[in-house]
Write an enzyme that holds these catalytic residues in place. Structure first.
Site, short mmCIF file in Angstrom:
data_model
loop_
_atom_site.label_atom_id
_atom_site.label_comp_id
_atom_site.label_asym_id
_atom_site.label_seq_id
_atom_site.Cartn_x
_atom_site.Cartn_y
_atom_site.Cartn_z
N HIS A 66 -108.12 95.88 -11.86
CA HIS A 66 -107.80 96.66 -10.67
C HIS A 66 -107.36 98.07 -11.05
O HIS A 66 -106.50 98.24 -11.91
CB HIS A 66 -106.67 95.98 -9.86
N SER A 83 -113.39 97.92 -4.49
CA SER A 83 -112.13 98.66 -4.57
C SER A 83 -112.26 100.03 -3.90
O SER A 83 -111.36 100.45 -3.17
CB SER A 83 -111.71 98.82 -6.03
N ARG A 84 -113.36 100.73 -4.16
CA ARG A 84 -113.54 102.05 -3.55
C ARG A 84 -113.57 101.95 -2.03
O ARG A 84 -113.08 102.84 -1.33
CB ARG A 84 -114.84 102.70 -4.06
N GLU A 86 -111.94 99.79 -0.23
CA GLU A 86 -110.68 99.28 0.30
C GLU A 86 -109.58 100.34 0.39
O GLU A 86 -108.72 100.26 1.25
CB GLU A 86 -110.18 98.12 -0.58
N GLN A 87 -109.58 101.29 -0.52
CA GLN A 87 -108.48 102.25 -0.58
C GLN A 87 -108.73 103.43 0.36
O GLN A 87 -109.80 104.03 0.33
CB GLN A 87 -108.31 102.77 -2.01
#
Length: 176
Positions: A66, A83-84, A86-87
């Site tokens: 992560h 991840s990209r 989600e943030q």
């Protein structure tokens, strides 16, 4: 992918599909071994139960993949793409405070700060980070494991498409 496709995948391919949700070998193996699932909800329930007993070592191993909150994951892996997505973007001042909070968190707890970012603003993430810095290490380990479970289940939910409604089923409240 639809559930039928997931259920039919060879074991190694199913594990590769699930691993970006949470790279915890025993959990991946448990979720894959539970196939075939009759519906997406049974898959998610099984995955949630399998994640209930994650150890600190499990969480630490998964955190190795992560990125820090506020940093954009690099690469073409499924996990990096997830991840990209989600943030949230952060204003410069908020981003700087998150960066400073990440440093303080890592100094205090010895691992990266993990929070389910999906559905949260940068300001909410900063508030969560600030609040969690006051936790004792045992409490924070529990909170981190719960955040990882939430991330894993959201990712798994996104991986497998919702079930198609049964055309033979009666709609709720229908008179016959």
């Amino acid at each position: 992918m639809d559930l039928a496709t997931f259920n039919a995948l060879p074991t190694a391919e199913a594990a590769s599909a699930v691993r970006p949700c949470a790279d915890i070998g025993a959990w991946v193996d448990d979720v894959v071994a539970g196939r075939p699932y009759r519906c997406r909800d049974s898959l998610l329930l099984h995955a949630m139960r399998a994640a209930a007993d994650w150890t600190g070592d499990d969480v630490d191993a998964a955190l190795a993949h992560h990125p820090r909150i506020g940093e954009r994951a690099t690469g073409d892996s499924v996990e990096a793409r997830l991840s990209r997505g989600e943030q949230p973007a952060a204003a410069e001042a908020t981003a700087a405070r998150i960066t400073a909070g990440n440093v303080a968190y890592e100094e205090r707890f010895g691992r990266v700060f993990l929070v389910r970012a999906a559905g949260r603003t940068a300001e909410e993430i900063l508030a969560n980070l600030t609040e969690r810095l006051a936790n004792d290490p045992a409490t924070e380990a529990l909170v981190t494991a719960e955040q990882l479970r939430q991330i894993a289940l959201l990712r798994l939910e996104a991986l497998v498409e919702p079930d198609e409604p049964d055309p033979a089923a009666e709609p709720d409240g229908a008179d016959r």
